[in-house]
Design an enzyme around this catalytic site. Structure first.
Site, PDB file in Angstrom:
ATOM      1  N   ARG A  56      18.058   0.444  -5.181  1.00  0.00           N
ATOM      2  CA  ARG A  56      16.961   0.719  -4.497  1.00  0.00           C
ATOM      3  C   ARG A  56      16.900  -0.319  -3.429  1.00  0.00           C
ATOM      4  O   ARG A  56      16.081  -0.242  -2.319  1.00  0.00           O
ATOM      5  CB  ARG A  56      15.599   1.010  -5.259  1.00  0.00           C
ATOM      6  CG  ARG A  56      15.599   2.381  -5.963  1.00  0.00           C
ATOM      7  CD  ARG A  56      14.487   2.501  -6.980  1.00  0.00           C
ATOM      8  NE  ARG A  56      14.724   1.723  -7.953  1.00  0.00           N
ATOM      9  CZ  ARG A  56      15.209   1.786  -9.230  1.00  0.00           C
ATOM     10  NH1 ARG A  56      15.890   2.783  -9.185  1.00  0.00           N
ATOM     11  NH2 ARG A  56      15.169   0.762  -9.992  1.00  0.00           N
ATOM     12  N   GLU A  94      17.032  -8.415 -20.034  1.00  0.00           N
ATOM     13  CA  GLU A  94      16.176  -8.391 -21.215  1.00  0.00           C
ATOM     14  C   GLU A  94      17.004  -8.797 -22.476  1.00  0.00           C
ATOM     15  O   GLU A  94      16.508  -9.205 -23.401  1.00  0.00           O
ATOM     16  CB  GLU A  94      15.461  -7.078 -21.378  1.00  0.00           C
ATOM     17  CG  GLU A  94      14.139  -7.140 -22.223  1.00  0.00           C
ATOM     18  CD  GLU A  94      13.273  -6.079 -22.061  1.00  0.00           C
ATOM     19  OE1 GLU A  94      12.375  -6.162 -23.123  1.00  0.00           O
ATOM     20  OE2 GLU A  94      13.314  -5.247 -21.198  1.00  0.00           O
TER      21      GLU A  94
END
Length: 179
Positions: free
Chosen positions: A62, A99
């Protein structure tokens, strides 16, 4: 309606995606709204209008959409920062923290010249691992990272603070609590 609410109302929230407990902030609805998309790009560009910006670097995927629009508005070149193995020419790479684990990003070795002034763009900053990796990658080849810009900040996750600790000013248009 205020700018903040106007933009927030165009972002779709998808619960439990990509895993339970996550509220995914989907900007495709903002991109589909011509007025909101234009306004968001204008707001991302505003602080640097009239400044010397050589390149805008966008993080896959994006960040390509937003970064291309920002680069156009600033009359700057656009540099894609991609996942490893996606660029056809000689690249420079950087590992970055996810993460759970690590990944690697690349850009063409000749995409930015030493000393060029670059703005980093992506749709959202959460933990900041990807953006931090992109800043380090740009600096590795001699770029001056002027700022990092995002539509959305998730401040509870600390990503923007991580970039500020690297002396990178951060501009985000809206923030959502939580993750």
């Amino acid at each position: 309606m205020t700018f903040d609410l106007d933009i927030k109302n165009t972002v779709r929230t998808i619960p439990d995606y990509p895993k339970p407990g996550i509220l995914f902030r989907d900007i495709t609805t903002l991109l589909a709204d011509a007025r909101a998309f234009r306004r968001a790009v204008d707001e991302l560009v505003h602080p640097w209008a009239g400044s010397k910006i050589d390149k805008v670097a966008g993080i896959e995927a994006r960040g390509f959409i937003l970064g291309g629009a920002v680069a156009h508005q600033l009359s700057a070149g656009f540099v894609p920062i991609r996942k490893k193995g996606k660029l056809p020419h000689k690249t420079v790479s950087m590992s970055y923290a996810l993460e759970y684990g690590t990944d690697e990003m690349e850009m063409h070795v000749d995409a930015v010249q030493p000393g060029e002034r670059v703005i980093l763009v992506d749709d959202l900053i959460a933990t900041g691992g990807t953006a931090e990796g992109a800043v380090k990658l740009l600096r590795q080849i001699g770029a001056t990272v002027v700022a990092a810009c995002f539509i959305i900040d998730l401040p509870d996750l600390g990503g923007a603070a991580k970039l500020r600790a690297l002396d990178v000013p951060v501009r985000s248009l809206i923030a959502f609590d939580g993750h």
